[in-house]
Design a protein around this motif. Structure first.
Motif, PDB file in Angstrom:
ATOM      1  N   SER A  55      43.244  28.459  32.207  1.00 24.25           N
ATOM      2  CA  SER A  55      41.914  28.663  31.641  1.00 24.25           C
ATOM      3  C   SER A  55      41.339  29.960  32.232  1.00 24.25           C
ATOM      4  O   SER A  55      41.856  30.494  33.211  1.00 24.25           O
ATOM      5  CB  SER A  55      40.995  27.488  31.988  1.00 24.25           C
ATOM      6  N   GLN A  56      40.257  30.469  31.644  1.00 25.64           N
ATOM      7  CA  GLN A  56      39.623  31.661  32.200  1.00 25.64           C
ATOM      8  C   GLN A  56      39.178  31.428  33.643  1.00 25.64           C
ATOM      9  O   GLN A  56      39.298  32.304  34.479  1.00 25.64           O
ATOM     10  CB  GLN A  56      38.440  32.090  31.338  1.00 25.64           C
ATOM     11  N   ARG A  57      38.678  30.229  33.927  1.00 30.07           N
ATOM     12  CA  ARG A  57      38.236  29.925  35.292  1.00 30.07           C
ATOM     13  C   ARG A  57      39.425  29.972  36.263  1.00 30.07           C
ATOM     14  O   ARG A  57      39.315  30.510  37.357  1.00 30.07           O
ATOM     15  CB  ARG A  57      37.560  28.558  35.343  1.00 30.07           C
ATOM     16  N   GLN A  58      40.550  29.376  35.878  1.00 28.71           N
ATOM     17  CA  GLN A  58      41.730  29.418  36.733  1.00 28.71           C
ATOM     18  C   GLN A  58      42.193  30.857  36.939  1.00 28.71           C
ATOM     19  O   GLN A  58      42.594  31.231  38.044  1.00 28.71           O
ATOM     20  CB  GLN A  58      42.862  28.590  36.125  1.00 28.71           C
ATOM     21  N   LEU A  59      42.120  31.671  35.900  1.00 32.85           N
ATOM     22  CA  LEU A  59      42.506  33.070  36.030  1.00 32.85           C
ATOM     23  C   LEU A  59      41.567  33.805  36.986  1.00 32.85           C
ATOM     24  O   LEU A  59      42.018  34.589  37.829  1.00 32.85           O
ATOM     25  CB  LEU A  59      42.507  33.743  34.658  1.00 32.85           C
ATOM     26  N   ASP A  60      40.268  33.530  36.901  1.00 29.84           N
ATOM     27  CA  ASP A  60      39.301  34.125  37.824  1.00 29.84           C
ATOM     28  C   ASP A  60      39.612  33.717  39.267  1.00 29.84           C
ATOM     29  O   ASP A  60      39.553  34.539  40.184  1.00 29.84           O
ATOM     30  CB  ASP A  60      37.873  33.698  37.478  1.00 29.84           C
ATOM     31  N   GLU A  61      39.949  32.435  39.464  1.00 30.96           N
ATOM     32  CA  GLU A  61      40.275  31.954  40.807  1.00 30.96           C
ATOM     33  C   GLU A  61      41.565  32.588  41.321  1.00 30.96           C
ATOM     34  O   GLU A  61      41.660  32.947  42.493  1.00 30.96           O
ATOM     35  CB  GLU A  61      40.364  30.436  40.824  1.00 30.96           C
ATOM     36  N   LEU A  62      42.557  32.747  40.459  1.00 30.20           N
ATOM     37  CA  LEU A  62      43.797  33.407  40.856  1.00 30.20           C
ATOM     38  C   LEU A  62      43.522  34.845  41.261  1.00 30.20           C
ATOM     39  O   LEU A  62      44.000  35.320  42.296  1.00 30.20           O
ATOM     40  CB  LEU A  62      44.815  33.353  39.713  1.00 30.20           C
ATOM     41  N   ALA A  64      40.767  36.128  42.418  1.00 33.14           N
ATOM     42  CA  ALA A  64      40.081  36.122  43.715  1.00 33.14           C
ATOM     43  C   ALA A  64      41.046  35.776  44.845  1.00 33.14           C
ATOM     44  O   ALA A  64      41.009  36.384  45.912  1.00 33.14           O
ATOM     45  CB  ALA A  64      38.917  35.130  43.687  1.00 33.14           C
ATOM     46  N   ALA A  65      41.926  34.800  44.609  1.00 33.63           N
ATOM     47  CA  ALA A  65      42.841  34.333  45.656  1.00 33.63           C
ATOM     48  C   ALA A  65      43.799  35.431  46.109  1.00 33.63           C
ATOM     49  O   ALA A  65      44.214  35.457  47.267  1.00 33.63           O
ATOM     50  CB  ALA A  65      43.638  33.129  45.156  1.00 33.63           C
ATOM     51  N   PRO A  69      42.029  35.790  52.480  1.00 30.74           N
ATOM     52  CA  PRO A  69      42.940  35.234  53.481  1.00 30.74           C
ATOM     53  C   PRO A  69      43.155  33.737  53.246  1.00 30.74           C
ATOM     54  O   PRO A  69      42.501  33.123  52.390  1.00 30.74           O
ATOM     55  CB  PRO A  69      42.209  35.484  54.795  1.00 30.74           C
ATOM     56  N   GLU A  70      44.050  33.147  54.029  1.00 26.30           N
ATOM     57  CA  GLU A  70      44.313  31.708  53.947  1.00 26.30           C
ATOM     58  C   GLU A  70      43.025  30.907  54.013  1.00 26.30           C
ATOM     59  O   GLU A  70      42.092  31.290  54.705  1.00 26.30           O
ATOM     60  CB  GLU A  70      45.159  31.282  55.153  1.00 26.30           C
ATOM     61  N   GLY A  71      42.985  29.761  53.339  1.00 26.10           N
ATOM     62  CA  GLY A  71      41.814  28.891  53.407  1.00 26.10           C
ATOM     63  C   GLY A  71      41.565  28.224  52.074  1.00 26.10           C
ATOM     64  O   GLY A  71      42.276  28.444  51.099  1.00 26.10           O
ATOM     65  N   GLY A  72      40.530  27.386  52.033  1.00 25.33           N
ATOM     66  CA  GLY A  72      40.110  26.716  50.811  1.00 25.33           C
ATOM     67  C   GLY A  72      38.822  27.355  50.330  1.00 25.33           C
ATOM     68  O   GLY A  72      37.923  27.616  51.120  1.00 25.33           O
ATOM     69  N   TYR A  73      38.726  27.594  49.048  1.00 21.15           N
ATOM     70  CA  TYR A  73      37.576  28.304  48.498  1.00 21.15           C
ATOM     71  C   TYR A  73      37.109  27.648  47.206  1.00 21.15           C
ATOM     72  O   TYR A  73      37.871  26.990  46.517  1.00 21.15           O
ATOM     73  CB  TYR A  73      37.943  29.767  48.182  1.00 21.15           C
ATOM     74  N   ARG A  74      35.844  27.871  46.865  1.00 23.23           N
ATOM     75  CA  ARG A  74      35.295  27.467  45.572  1.00 23.23           C
ATOM     76  C   ARG A  74      34.427  28.627  45.094  1.00 23.23           C
ATOM     77  O   ARG A  74      33.505  29.045  45.803  1.00 23.23           O
ATOM     78  CB  ARG A  74      34.448  26.206  45.708  1.00 23.23           C
ATOM     79  N   LEU A  75      34.755  29.135  43.935  1.00 19.49           N
ATOM     80  CA  LEU A  75      33.932  30.214  43.381  1.00 19.49           C
ATOM     81  C   LEU A  75      32.616  29.637  42.898  1.00 19.49           C
ATOM     82  O   LEU A  75      32.565  28.494  42.420  1.00 19.49           O
ATOM     83  CB  LEU A  75      34.652  30.891  42.220  1.00 19.49           C
ATOM     84  N   GLY A  76      31.555  30.422  42.984  1.00 21.25           N
ATOM     85  CA  GLY A  76      30.263  29.978  42.477  1.00 21.25           C
ATOM     86  C   GLY A  76      30.338  29.689  40.990  1.00 21.25           C
ATOM     87  O   GLY A  76      31.016  30.389  40.254  1.00 21.25           O
ATOM     88  N   ARG A  77      29.673  28.644  40.550  1.00 15.94           N
ATOM     89  CA  ARG A  77      29.658  28.292  39.127  1.00 15.94           C
ATOM     90  C   ARG A  77      28.448  28.950  38.466  1.00 15.94           C
ATOM     91  O   ARG A  77      27.360  28.949  39.046  1.00 15.94           O
ATOM     92  CB  ARG A  77      29.580  26.786  38.944  1.00 15.94           C
ATOM     93  N   PRO A  78      28.626  29.477  37.277  1.00 16.41           N
ATOM     94  CA  PRO A  78      27.476  30.078  36.586  1.00 16.41           C
ATOM     95  C   PRO A  78      26.425  29.017  36.258  1.00 16.41           C
ATOM     96  O   PRO A  78      26.766  27.897  35.927  1.00 16.41           O
ATOM     97  CB  PRO A  78      28.084  30.679  35.326  1.00 16.41           C
TER      98      PRO A  78
END
Length: 81
Positions: A55-62, A64-65, A69-78
């Protein structure tokens, strides 16, 4: 080597694996639509292919990733309306 083609409803990028001493992998085709991206890799040994749809969201997260660096992240939601 790679190619880029603009179709009516998508952009198609093909990554062509060229011999460089390492075993060749199947070519990869990336088709970008407005709402999703499809990644397909040919499997020449079996005349089949593997396919993943993001999805576009998964692509945005990829995207960013790849720069974090290593870790767990959550992108801000519009925010809605």
């Amino acid at each position: 080597m790679f190619t880029i083609e603009h179709d009516f409803d998508a952009t198609v990028i093909t990554l062509i694996d060229e011999p460089d001493g390492a075993p060749l992998q199947g070519d990869i085709t990336i088709t970008a639509f407005d709402d999703r991206v499809v990644v397909r890799q040919d499997e020449p040994e079996t005349d089949r292919y593997s396919e993943v749809t993001l999805s576009q969201r998964q692509l945005d997260e990829l995207r960013a990733a790849l720069n974090l660096p290593e870790g767990g992240y959550r992108l801000g939601r519009p925010k809605r309306g």
